[in-house]
Structures are given as C-alpha cells and as structure tokens.
Write a protein that holds these residues in place. Structure first.
Motif, PDB file in Angstrom:
ATOM      1  N   HIS A  32       0.841  -1.216   0.000  1.00 20.37           N
ATOM      2  CA  HIS A  32       0.000   0.000   0.000  1.00 20.37           C
ATOM      3  C   HIS A  32       0.870   1.258   0.000  1.00 20.37           C
ATOM      4  CE1 HIS A  32      -3.560  -2.348   0.696  1.00 20.37           C
ATOM      5  NE2 HIS A  32      -3.085  -2.850   1.816  1.00 20.37           N
ATOM      6  N   SER A  33       1.902   1.251   0.860  1.00 23.19           N
ATOM      7  CA  SER A  33       2.647   2.498   1.109  1.00 23.19           C
ATOM      8  C   SER A  33       3.567   2.887  -0.035  1.00 23.19           C
ATOM      9  CB  SER A  33       3.505   2.367   2.370  1.00 23.19           C
ATOM     10  OG  SER A  33       2.712   1.999   3.449  1.00 23.19           O
ATOM     11  N   LEU A  34       4.150   1.877  -0.705  1.00 27.44           N
ATOM     12  CA  LEU A  34       5.213   2.195  -1.658  1.00 27.44           C
ATOM     13  C   LEU A  34       4.736   3.105  -2.788  1.00 27.44           C
ATOM     14  CD1 LEU A  34       8.240   1.617  -1.996  1.00 27.44           C
ATOM     15  CD2 LEU A  34       7.605  -0.102  -3.669  1.00 27.44           C
ATOM     16  N   SER A  35       3.550   2.823  -3.346  1.00 31.25           N
ATOM     17  CA  SER A  35       3.092   3.642  -4.472  1.00 31.25           C
ATOM     18  C   SER A  35       2.788   5.069  -4.002  1.00 31.25           C
ATOM     19  CB  SER A  35       1.877   3.001  -5.132  1.00 31.25           C
ATOM     20  OG  SER A  35       0.856   2.842  -4.184  1.00 31.25           O
ATOM     21  N   LEU A  36       2.327   5.198  -2.744  1.00 30.24           N
ATOM     22  CA  LEU A  36       2.071   6.536  -2.196  1.00 30.24           C
ATOM     23  C   LEU A  36       3.377   7.311  -2.051  1.00 30.24           C
ATOM     24  CD1 LEU A  36      -0.129   8.388  -0.876  1.00 30.24           C
ATOM     25  CD2 LEU A  36       0.536   7.401   1.305  1.00 30.24           C
ATOM     26  N   TRP A  37       4.385   6.601  -1.543  1.00 25.34           N
ATOM     27  CA  TRP A  37       5.716   7.183  -1.367  1.00 25.34           C
ATOM     28  C   TRP A  37       6.309   7.613  -2.705  1.00 25.34           C
ATOM     29  CZ3 TRP A  37       8.992   9.062   2.047  1.00 25.34           C
ATOM     30  CH2 TRP A  37      10.369   8.930   1.885  1.00 25.34           C
ATOM     31  N   GLN A  38       6.219   6.716  -3.707  1.00 24.40           N
ATOM     32  CA  GLN A  38       6.751   7.035  -5.040  1.00 24.40           C
ATOM     33  C   GLN A  38       5.991   8.198  -5.655  1.00 24.40           C
ATOM     34  OE1 GLN A  38       6.028   3.056  -6.422  1.00 24.40           O
ATOM     35  NE2 GLN A  38       8.203   2.655  -6.752  1.00 24.40           N
ATOM     36  N   GLY A  39       4.657   8.153  -5.537  1.00 20.82           N
ATOM     37  CA  GLY A  39       3.820   9.205  -6.118  1.00 20.82           C
ATOM     38  C   GLY A  39       4.132  10.562  -5.504  1.00 20.82           C
ATOM     39  N   ALA A  40       4.364  10.568  -4.169  1.00 14.81           N
ATOM     40  CA  ALA A  40       4.653  11.834  -3.489  1.00 14.81           C
ATOM     41  C   ALA A  40       5.981  12.410  -3.980  1.00 14.81           C
ATOM     42  CB  ALA A  40       4.677  11.619  -1.976  1.00 14.81           C
ATOM     43  N   TRP A  41       6.972  11.524  -4.181  1.00 18.44           N
ATOM     44  CA  TRP A  41       8.278  12.000  -4.670  1.00 18.44           C
ATOM     45  C   TRP A  41       8.182  12.519  -6.108  1.00 18.44           C
ATOM     46  CZ3 TRP A  41      12.666  13.465  -2.627  1.00 18.44           C
ATOM     47  CH2 TRP A  41      12.961  13.075  -1.316  1.00 18.44           C
ATOM     48  N   ILE A  42       7.420  11.808  -6.951  1.00 16.92           N
ATOM     49  CA  ILE A  42       7.301  12.233  -8.344  1.00 16.92           C
ATOM     50  C   ILE A  42       6.557  13.570  -8.403  1.00 16.92           C
ATOM     51  CG2 ILE A  42       6.226  11.662 -10.570  1.00 16.92           C
ATOM     52  CD1 ILE A  42       6.941   8.677  -9.850  1.00 16.92           C
TER      53      ILE A  42
ATOM     54  N   PHE B 239      -4.011  14.436  -0.158  1.00 17.49           N
ATOM     55  CA  PHE B 239      -4.908  14.029   0.923  1.00 17.49           C
ATOM     56  C   PHE B 239      -5.731  12.812   0.504  1.00 17.49           C
ATOM     57  CE2 PHE B 239      -8.983  14.078   3.098  1.00 17.49           C
ATOM     58  CZ  PHE B 239      -8.582  14.141   4.418  1.00 17.49           C
ATOM     59  N   TYR B 240      -6.251  12.846  -0.704  1.00 11.38           N
ATOM     60  CA  TYR B 240      -7.091  11.743  -1.171  1.00 11.38           C
ATOM     61  C   TYR B 240      -6.312  10.423  -1.163  1.00 11.38           C
ATOM     62  CZ  TYR B 240      -9.484   8.619  -4.377  1.00 11.38           C
ATOM     63  OH  TYR B 240     -10.077   7.518  -4.926  1.00 11.38           O
ATOM     64  N   PHE B 241      -5.139  10.413  -1.791  1.00 10.80           N
ATOM     65  CA  PHE B 241      -4.375   9.159  -1.860  1.00 10.80           C
ATOM     66  C   PHE B 241      -3.909   8.714  -0.479  1.00 10.80           C
ATOM     67  CE2 PHE B 241      -3.980  10.382  -6.386  1.00 10.80           C
ATOM     68  CZ  PHE B 241      -4.488   9.214  -6.936  1.00 10.80           C
ATOM     69  N   THR B 242      -3.540   9.669   0.385  1.00 16.28           N
ATOM     70  CA  THR B 242      -3.119   9.316   1.740  1.00 16.28           C
ATOM     71  C   THR B 242      -4.272   8.665   2.500  1.00 16.28           C
ATOM     72  OG1 THR B 242      -1.598  11.173   1.723  1.00 16.28           O
ATOM     73  CG2 THR B 242      -2.059  10.206   3.864  1.00 16.28           C
ATOM     74  N   ALA B 243      -5.474   9.252   2.384  1.00 21.88           N
ATOM     75  CA  ALA B 243      -6.629   8.717   3.108  1.00 21.88           C
ATOM     76  C   ALA B 243      -6.971   7.308   2.618  1.00 21.88           C
ATOM     77  CB  ALA B 243      -7.827   9.654   2.938  1.00 21.88           C
ATOM     78  N   VAL B 244      -6.906   7.096   1.294  1.00 21.65           N
ATOM     79  CA  VAL B 244      -7.219   5.773   0.740  1.00 21.65           C
ATOM     80  C   VAL B 244      -6.232   4.729   1.260  1.00 21.65           C
ATOM     81  CG1 VAL B 244      -7.203   4.411  -1.402  1.00 21.65           C
ATOM     82  CG2 VAL B 244      -8.358   6.627  -1.337  1.00 21.65           C
ATOM     83  N   LYS B 245      -4.933   5.051   1.191  1.00 20.57           N
ATOM     84  CA  LYS B 245      -3.903   4.100   1.617  1.00 20.57           C
ATOM     85  C   LYS B 245      -3.974   3.879   3.122  1.00 20.57           C
ATOM     86  CE  LYS B 245      -2.047   3.688  -2.446  1.00 20.57           C
ATOM     87  NZ  LYS B 245      -2.143   2.446  -3.194  1.00 20.57           N
ATOM     88  N   GLN B 246      -4.189   4.967   3.865  1.00 15.62           N
ATOM     89  CA  GLN B 246      -4.212   4.844   5.320  1.00 15.62           C
ATOM     90  C   GLN B 246      -5.353   3.936   5.773  1.00 15.62           C
ATOM     91  OE1 GLN B 246      -3.609   8.368   7.928  1.00 15.62           O
ATOM     92  NE2 GLN B 246      -5.589   7.787   8.755  1.00 15.62           N
ATOM     93  N   SER B 247      -6.526   4.076   5.143  1.00 17.10           N
ATOM     94  CA  SER B 247      -7.625   3.231   5.605  1.00 17.10           C
ATOM     95  C   SER B 247      -7.366   1.776   5.214  1.00 17.10           C
ATOM     96  CB  SER B 247      -8.981   3.735   5.118  1.00 17.10           C
ATOM     97  OG  SER B 247      -8.976   3.765   3.730  1.00 17.10           O
ATOM     98  N   ALA B 248      -6.646   1.536   4.118  1.00 18.74           N
ATOM     99  CA  ALA B 248      -6.296   0.152   3.754  1.00 18.74           C
ATOM    100  C   ALA B 248      -5.304  -0.427   4.767  1.00 18.74           C
ATOM    101  CB  ALA B 248      -5.710   0.111   2.350  1.00 18.74           C
ATOM    102  N   ILE B 249      -4.355   0.391   5.208  1.00 21.56           N
ATOM    103  CA  ILE B 249      -3.314  -0.099   6.120  1.00 21.56           C
ATOM    104  C   ILE B 249      -3.880  -0.343   7.520  1.00 21.56           C
ATOM    105  CG2 ILE B 249      -1.152   0.574   7.294  1.00 21.56           C
ATOM    106  CD1 ILE B 249      -0.454   2.078   4.639  1.00 21.56           C
ATOM    107  N   THR B 250      -4.795   0.525   7.961  1.00 22.51           N
ATOM    108  CA  THR B 250      -5.287   0.409   9.337  1.00 22.51           C
ATOM    109  C   THR B 250      -6.513  -0.501   9.454  1.00 22.51           C
ATOM    110  OG1 THR B 250      -6.554   2.429   9.012  1.00 22.51           O
ATOM    111  CG2 THR B 250      -4.419   2.684  10.073  1.00 22.51           C
ATOM    112  N   LYS B 251      -6.933  -1.086   8.338  1.00 24.36           N
ATOM    113  CA  LYS B 251      -8.120  -1.940   8.364  1.00 24.36           C
ATOM    114  C   LYS B 251      -7.877  -3.195   9.210  1.00 24.36           C
ATOM    115  CE  LYS B 251     -11.373  -3.830   5.095  1.00 24.36           C
ATOM    116  NZ  LYS B 251     -11.274  -4.725   3.979  1.00 24.36           N
TER     117      LYS B 251
END
Ligand SMILES: [Cu+2]
Length: 252
Positions: A41-51, A106-118
């Motif tokens: 879940h986290s890696l694509s968010l991390w990559q997207g934020a850097w790009i 915010f949108y991508f963070t919220a989506v990933k965060q809810s997947a991780i904390t599920k």
C-alpha cells in the motif's frame, strides 16, 4: 544570449531525461516492495509523493531561473519594471494550484491509510502477538504459546529482543505501553505505530519476505531510548511453529 538559451534547454532536456529514467525503473526511493502487505500500500504513495514533488520542484526551478536569465535589466530600460499592486489571474492560479496539490495528496493518503489500518474480524486473524513498550526495551507476548513465563520475551537495553513473524500469514500486533509513549518502528516495513499508556493500538499485515529486519523506538522516551532496539525475523510457518513450541516450556 543564444548560448544561455542553449545551456538552459540542455539543462531542461537533461533533467527530464533523468526524471523519465527514474520513472521507467520506478525507483523505490529508499524502500522495497513486497516485504509486507503494508509496503504494497505504502510504496506507491511514497513514489507518487516523490514524483509529484519532483514535478513541482522542476516547475518552481524554471520559474526562478527563467526571469533571472531572460528578464534581466536591459540597456536603456528603466531600473524598475512596471509595478503592479494586484494580478488577479495569477493570484487565483496560485491559490487553486496548491489546493489541488493538497487535495490530491490528501485523497491518496486517506485511501492508503484506511487500507493499512483496516482490521479483520478476530476469527480471521491467524496470529496475534502482544507488543509492549517498556522503559527501555520491548516485550513480545505470544498467546499461542500458552500462559507460561516463556510465552513472554522481554528485552533489555543491553540484550535486544527478537520478534518472530510467520511468512505469508496474517498477523495482528496489539500495542500497549508500560509507562510512557514509545514508537514501534521497522523502517523496512514502512510502518511505525505508537505505544500509548492506557491505549491499545492494533495493526494487521502479512509479512511476505523472509529475513531479519531492524527495529527501533522512534519516540524519545527517556535516557536509554537509543537502546530500545529490536529485530524482526520473518521465518517460514514451520520455523514459527517450532519457535512457539520452544516458548511453551515452563523453564524460565
Ligand atoms: Cu521508547
């Protein structure tokens, strides 16, 4: 002026090539995929934020360099360019663009965060391990190993404990604290969670890659905070079962 223009276009071509080559290899920017289900879940968010940061950075750099080179004071022109009090279109643009950037992040963070904390229903959790932060080490309790004294492994600042996790199985960790707030952080897992007195935090994930991973406490919690180290060993299910069996004995 021609040579300046050539240098600038060379700089732009070079940086866009560098950017494109980074994209084609999809760099992990310091992290790896496939270590746990959290990384997925986290890696694509991390990559997207850097790009996204690289794109914003490149545009900002161009906006700084461009006027510095092409809008220098020219011979015979007044010392100051025309002074404006307002420029409504530009003000609208630099209000909307940051709002857009923040909304997308915010949108991508919220989506990933809810997947991780599920969390799944208790019955579907294959393994539960209690993790307690103590000044200044960690305590890992494996309920699967029964209620004997060996079911709990307690580290010390001198002897760092090891947390065993079975590969490919869903694991739930319950985090509590004995005293103050600690931070359970395994960098390779792309995960950190606080242990808070009076609160139980939970996380569920699937360890995917066999190996030994370093962990630290990342919340300053007292004089020996820096010795709150631990290791996480992701082992095969058989190795995990025999580790649990070894904890079942009552010999202290
Ligand atoms: Cu700590």
């Amino acid at each position: 002026m021609k040579s300046v223009r050539r240098a600038l276009s060379l700089l732009l071509t070079g940086s866009s090539l560098l950017f494109l080559s980074a994209c084609s290899e999809v760099s992990g920017f310091g992290y790896e995929k496939g270590i746990t289900s959290v990384n997925d879940h986290s890696l694509s968010l991390w990559q997207g934020a850097w790009i996204a940061a690289a794109v914003v950075g490149a545009i900002t750099l161009i906006l700084i360099i461009w006027p510095a080179i092409f809008h220098r004071r020219k011979e015979g022109k007044p010392e100051f360019p025309k002074q404006f009090q307002y420029n409504i279109p530009i003000e609208v643009v630099y209000t909307i663009v940051p709002l857009l950037i923040v909304s997308v992040l915010f949108y991508f963070t919220a989506v990933k965060q809810s997947a991780i904390t599920k969390l799944s229903p208790d019955a579907q959790v294959a393994h539960t391990i209690e993790v307690k932060g103590i000044q200044w080490s960690w305590q890992f309790t494996y309920p699967e190993a029964g209620t004997g004294p060996n079911a709990t492994v307690t580290g010390t600042p001198e002897k760092w404990p090891t947390l065993y996790l079975p590969q490919g199985q869903s694991v739930r960790l319950n985090f509590t604290s004995n005293d103050v707030v600690h931070g359970f952080y395994v960098p390779k897992f792309m995960y950190q969670i606080q242990t808070i007195p009076g609160v139980t935090n939970r996380v569920e994930f699937i360890p995917k890659k066999l190996g030994t991973y370093e962990g630290v406490c990342n919340i300053l919690c007292g004089t020996s905070h820096t010795y709150m180290r631990f290791q996480v060993k992701v082992v095969t299910n058989e190795q995990y079962q025999s580790y649990i069996d070894s904890l079942k004995g009552n010999v202290a």
